[in-house]
Design an enzyme around this catalytic site. Sequence first.
Site, short mmCIF file in Angstrom:
data_model
loop_
_atom_site.label_atom_id
_atom_site.label_comp_id
_atom_site.label_asym_id
_atom_site.label_seq_id
_atom_site.Cartn_x
_atom_site.Cartn_y
_atom_site.Cartn_z
N MET A 91 49.63 -18.07 -30.93
CA MET A 91 49.16 -19.33 -31.50
C MET A 91 49.88 -19.73 -32.78
SD MET A 91 47.14 -20.06 -29.16
CE MET A 91 45.83 -19.57 -28.05
N HIS A 110 51.47 -22.35 -21.22
CA HIS A 110 50.59 -23.37 -21.82
C HIS A 110 49.54 -23.77 -20.78
CE1 HIS A 110 49.39 -26.53 -24.54
NE2 HIS A 110 49.29 -27.30 -23.46
N GLU A 149 61.09 -27.82 -30.60
CA GLU A 149 60.00 -28.81 -30.47
C GLU A 149 58.87 -28.19 -29.66
OE1 GLU A 149 59.32 -33.32 -28.88
OE2 GLU A 149 61.36 -32.56 -28.97
N GLU A 181 47.80 -19.30 -14.72
CA GLU A 181 48.55 -18.59 -15.76
C GLU A 181 48.93 -17.17 -15.38
OE1 GLU A 181 47.08 -18.96 -19.82
OE2 GLU A 181 45.76 -20.57 -19.18
C1 GAR Z 1 45.81 -18.89 -22.68
O1 GAR Z 1 45.02 -19.81 -21.97
C2 GAR Z 1 47.15 -19.50 -23.04
O2 GAR Z 1 47.66 -20.33 -22.05
C3 GAR Z 1 46.78 -20.29 -24.26
O3 GAR Z 1 45.88 -19.48 -24.96
C4 GAR Z 1 45.19 -18.61 -24.05
C5 GAR Z 1 45.40 -17.18 -24.49
O4 GAR Z 1 44.64 -16.29 -23.72
N1 GAR Z 1 47.96 -20.62 -25.01
C6 GAR Z 1 48.11 -21.76 -25.68
O5 GAR Z 1 47.24 -22.60 -25.76
C7 GAR Z 1 49.45 -21.94 -26.35
N2 GAR Z 1 49.65 -23.31 -26.75
P1 GAR Z 1 44.99 -14.74 -23.63
O6 GAR Z 1 45.11 -14.22 -25.05
O7 GAR Z 1 43.79 -14.15 -22.93
O8 GAR Z 1 46.26 -14.59 -22.85
#
Ligand code: GAR
Length: 210
Positions: A91, A110, A149, A181
């Site tokens: 993040m 994402h 970006e 994902e």
């Molecule tokens: C996931 O949904 C990932 O896609 C998102 O955060 C979550 C992390 O979960 N990422 C973003 O939003 C990046 N912009 P995790 O720690 O259980 O993998």
Amino acid sequence: MKNIVVLVSGGGTNLQALIDAQNSGIIRSGRIVCVISSKAGAYALERAKNAGIEGVVLPRSEYADSHAYSKALLELLREKNADVIVYAGFMTILDEQVCDAYPYRMINVHPSLIPSFCGKGYYGLRVHEEALARGVKVTGATVHFVTAECDAGPIILQKAVEIQAGDTPEVLQRRVMEQAEWKILPLATEYVCAGKITVENGIARITDDI
Ligand code: GAR
């Protein structure tokens, strides 16, 4: 065999999907050598430990700005001999010194179909809240190359997921993870490690199936 470094900030379910894919042979052209967390106490670090993978905390809170943090992270990536870097729920926005050092060797997952619900401020649950608020009927996940970006690099893989009546952001988040994902991130990681992606005029193409 490429050295994969995974960047995390939270629960690490995507890291778990990568570890499982390594164990099942879906990822076979690289191995996870290190997990770096921007937050101390992230559960992802437990997952790394349980899998016998080195975990390192590089706390974002200890650096004044993105530039200073990016510099420290770049040094750490070099120390670990990283070839391929995977953002798995990472993040923190890094500046161009990191992506310039690893052109088309850094990827991010994402939780939406880019270019919807992406860019600065769209992360984690917030993405699903916005998708539900807009009333879209289909959402999904995207794996893309990281460039300077935010969320704008060439798209490698996408997978659509249907919205269902009564969805809450939490329920939708879980479905997007399970159906999209956790499948496309390991696959894209293998494609990158195996050198099966070419990028021309900002468009990524997978040159061969695995
Ligand atoms: C996931 O949904 C990932 O896609 C998102 O955060 C979550 C992390 O979960 N990422 C973003 O939003 C990046 N912009 P995790 O720690 O259980 O993998």
